[in-house]
Design a protein around this motif. Structure first.
Motif, PDB file in Angstrom:
ATOM      1  N   VAL A  22      52.391 -76.314 -25.728  1.00  0.00           N
ATOM      2  CA  VAL A  22      51.123 -76.618 -25.052  1.00  0.00           C
ATOM      3  C   VAL A  22      50.120 -75.534 -25.421  1.00  0.00           C
ATOM      4  O   VAL A  22      50.375 -74.343 -25.230  1.00  0.00           O
ATOM      5  N   LEU A  23      48.978 -75.968 -25.943  1.00  0.00           N
ATOM      6  CA  LEU A  23      47.880 -75.064 -26.254  1.00  0.00           C
ATOM      7  C   LEU A  23      46.744 -75.363 -25.285  1.00  0.00           C
ATOM      8  O   LEU A  23      46.246 -76.486 -25.231  1.00  0.00           O
ATOM      9  N   VAL A  24      46.355 -74.356 -24.510  1.00  0.00           N
ATOM     10  CA  VAL A  24      45.258 -74.489 -23.554  1.00  0.00           C
ATOM     11  C   VAL A  24      44.072 -73.721 -24.105  1.00  0.00           C
ATOM     12  O   VAL A  24      44.198 -72.545 -24.460  1.00  0.00           O
ATOM     13  N   VAL A  25      42.924 -74.385 -24.182  1.00  0.00           N
ATOM     14  CA  VAL A  25      41.713 -73.735 -24.671  1.00  0.00           C
ATOM     15  C   VAL A  25      40.766 -73.561 -23.487  1.00  0.00           C
ATOM     16  O   VAL A  25      40.293 -74.531 -22.912  1.00  0.00           O
ATOM     17  N   GLY A  26      40.541 -72.308 -23.114  1.00  0.00           N
ATOM     18  CA  GLY A  26      39.697 -71.983 -21.973  1.00  0.00           C
ATOM     19  C   GLY A  26      40.527 -71.421 -20.839  1.00  0.00           C
ATOM     20  O   GLY A  26      41.491 -72.038 -20.396  1.00  0.00           O
ATOM     21  N   GLY A  27      40.147 -70.232 -20.359  1.00  0.00           N
ATOM     22  CA  GLY A  27      40.936 -69.550 -19.336  1.00  0.00           C
ATOM     23  C   GLY A  27      40.290 -69.490 -17.978  1.00  0.00           C
ATOM     24  O   GLY A  27      40.537 -68.547 -17.227  1.00  0.00           O
ATOM     25  N   VAL A 159      44.358 -71.214 -37.657  1.00  0.00           N
ATOM     26  CA  VAL A 159      44.660 -72.472 -36.986  1.00  0.00           C
ATOM     27  C   VAL A 159      45.737 -72.198 -35.947  1.00  0.00           C
ATOM     28  O   VAL A 159      46.711 -71.498 -36.220  1.00  0.00           O
ATOM     29  N   VAL A 160      45.539 -72.745 -34.756  1.00  0.00           N
ATOM     30  CA  VAL A 160      46.558 -72.697 -33.709  1.00  0.00           C
ATOM     31  C   VAL A 160      46.884 -74.142 -33.373  1.00  0.00           C
ATOM     32  O   VAL A 160      45.989 -74.929 -33.088  1.00  0.00           O
ATOM     33  N   VAL A 161      48.169 -74.482 -33.457  1.00  0.00           N
ATOM     34  CA  VAL A 161      48.568 -75.866 -33.221  1.00  0.00           C
ATOM     35  C   VAL A 161      49.404 -75.972 -31.952  1.00  0.00           C
ATOM     36  O   VAL A 161      49.981 -74.996 -31.481  1.00  0.00           O
ATOM     37  N   GLY A 162      49.434 -77.179 -31.409  1.00  0.00           N
ATOM     38  CA  GLY A 162      50.226 -77.450 -30.224  1.00  0.00           C
ATOM     39  C   GLY A 162      50.615 -78.907 -30.179  1.00  0.00           C
ATOM     40  O   GLY A 162      49.860 -79.772 -30.626  1.00  0.00           O
ATOM     41  N   LYS A 163      51.799 -79.163 -29.645  1.00  0.00           N
ATOM     42  CA  LYS A 163      52.204 -80.560 -29.453  1.00  0.00           C
ATOM     43  C   LYS A 163      51.239 -81.250 -28.492  1.00  0.00           C
ATOM     44  O   LYS A 163      50.943 -82.427 -28.618  1.00  0.00           O
ATOM     45  N   ILE A 164      50.770 -80.475 -27.510  1.00  0.00           N
ATOM     46  CA  ILE A 164      49.756 -80.941 -26.557  1.00  0.00           C
ATOM     47  C   ILE A 164      48.634 -79.916 -26.573  1.00  0.00           C
ATOM     48  O   ILE A 164      48.884 -78.712 -26.501  1.00  0.00           O
ATOM     49  N   VAL A 165      47.393 -80.395 -26.667  1.00  0.00           N
ATOM     50  CA  VAL A 165      46.227 -79.516 -26.604  1.00  0.00           C
ATOM     51  C   VAL A 165      45.419 -79.920 -25.380  1.00  0.00           C
ATOM     52  O   VAL A 165      45.060 -81.087 -25.220  1.00  0.00           O
ATOM     53  N   ILE A 166      45.145 -78.940 -24.507  1.00  0.00           N
ATOM     54  CA  ILE A 166      44.400 -79.206 -23.279  1.00  0.00           C
ATOM     55  C   ILE A 166      43.055 -78.493 -23.362  1.00  0.00           C
ATOM     56  O   ILE A 166      43.007 -77.268 -23.512  1.00  0.00           O
ATOM     57  N   ASP A 167      41.971 -79.257 -23.256  1.00  0.00           N
ATOM     58  CA  ASP A 167      40.624 -78.709 -23.322  1.00  0.00           C
ATOM     59  C   ASP A 167      40.179 -78.306 -21.924  1.00  0.00           C
ATOM     60  O   ASP A 167      39.875 -79.142 -21.090  1.00  0.00           O
ATOM     61  N   CYS A 168      40.145 -77.001 -21.669  1.00  0.00           N
ATOM     62  CA  CYS A 168      39.668 -76.466 -20.392  1.00  0.00           C
ATOM     63  C   CYS A 168      38.458 -75.565 -20.631  1.00  0.00           C
ATOM     64  O   CYS A 168      38.260 -74.573 -19.931  1.00  0.00           O
ATOM     65  N   THR A 169      37.653 -75.920 -21.627  1.00  0.00           N
ATOM     66  CA  THR A 169      36.523 -75.075 -22.005  1.00  0.00           C
ATOM     67  C   THR A 169      35.374 -75.140 -21.026  1.00  0.00           C
ATOM     68  O   THR A 169      34.486 -74.310 -21.071  1.00  0.00           O
ATOM     69  N   GLY A 170      35.332 -76.137 -20.174  1.00  0.00           N
ATOM     70  CA  GLY A 170      34.226 -76.270 -19.246  1.00  0.00           C
ATOM     71  C   GLY A 170      33.068 -77.057 -19.820  1.00  0.00           C
ATOM     72  O   GLY A 170      32.315 -77.691 -19.094  1.00  0.00           O
ATOM     73  N   ASP A 171      32.908 -77.033 -21.139  1.00  0.00           N
ATOM     74  CA  ASP A 171      31.847 -77.783 -21.804  1.00  0.00           C
ATOM     75  C   ASP A 171      32.405 -78.843 -22.743  1.00  0.00           C
ATOM     76  O   ASP A 171      31.666 -79.387 -23.567  1.00  0.00           O
ATOM     77  N   ALA A 172      33.689 -79.120 -22.657  1.00  0.00           N
ATOM     78  CA  ALA A 172      34.357 -80.118 -23.506  1.00  0.00           C
ATOM     79  C   ALA A 172      34.205 -79.783 -24.980  1.00  0.00           C
ATOM     80  O   ALA A 172      34.078 -80.673 -25.821  1.00  0.00           O
TER      81      ALA A 172
END
Length: 195
Positions: A22-27, A159-172
């Motif tokens: 799981v790769l989460v983008v945005g903390g 490049v960072v890869v993930g089986k699942i990528v979750i966009d939590c950037t706040g601005d999509a």
């Protein structure tokens, strides 16, 4: 001197720097919760954050809304409550208080949010990378799923890869770069409602 309107960037190979379940983008609050939930399920989790800290809007002095329902009863538990409990251990969060405008309000100490958030992520085994921006997305061969992101940092592109990528950037940011339809404003083109 005539300056061209565009430049062609030469093609180059970009190294894959990490591969996660799981790769989460945005903390921010959503990214913290998503990363911790995935780690609790035993996933290998990476979290990318463009700033030097986690916590998002909780770090600018805004209270947390939503823990209480219309009847004043608590309606949110789980990981968000665990986070508040950790803050309370440091005297850095209030009780959930009824609020006539927002149903419920919880005050948090912004600097403690940064520290406690990073501690919880580290304890859960989440790889946290700061000062990293999304410069592009990697799509599946059929274009139906995001498989990773192209990042830009002082170390360059990777490049960072993930089986699942979750966009939590706040601005999509990730969704937008993947071609997902996004909207801003109301039906009249404005960003706020006027009375």
């Amino acid at each position: 001197m005539n300056i061209p309107l565009s430049f062609t960037e030469p093609a180059r190979e970009i190294p894959v720097s990490a591969d996660y379940d799981v790769l989460v983008v945005g903390g921010g609050p959503a990214g913290l919760t998503a990363a911790l939930a995935a780690a609790e399920d035993g996933m290998r989790v990476g979290l990318l954050e463009s700033r030097s800290f986690v916590g998002g809007n909780m770090t600018i002095g805004l209270p947390v809304l939503g823990f209480l329902g219309q009847k004043g009863n608590q309606v949110i538990y789980g990981l968000p409550q665990k986070f508040i409990d950790r803050l309370k251990e440091r005297n850095a969060a209030s009780e959930h208080r009824p609020c006539p405008l927002h149903m419920g309000i919880t005050l948090v100490e912004p600097e403690a949010v940064k520290t406690v958030g990073l501690e919880m992520l580290t304890e859960a085994g989440v790889d946290v990378v700061f000062y990293t921006f999304v410069a592009g997305v990697i799509m599946s061969d059929d274009g139906s799923a995001i498989r990773g992101v192209v990042t830009e940092s002082k170390s360059g592109r990777s490049v960072v890869v993930g089986k699942i990528v979750i966009d939590c950037t706040g601005d999509a940011d990730v969704a937008y770069r993947a071609g997902v339809a996004t909207e801003k404003g109301n039906e009249h083109g404005g960003c706020s409602r006027r009375h």
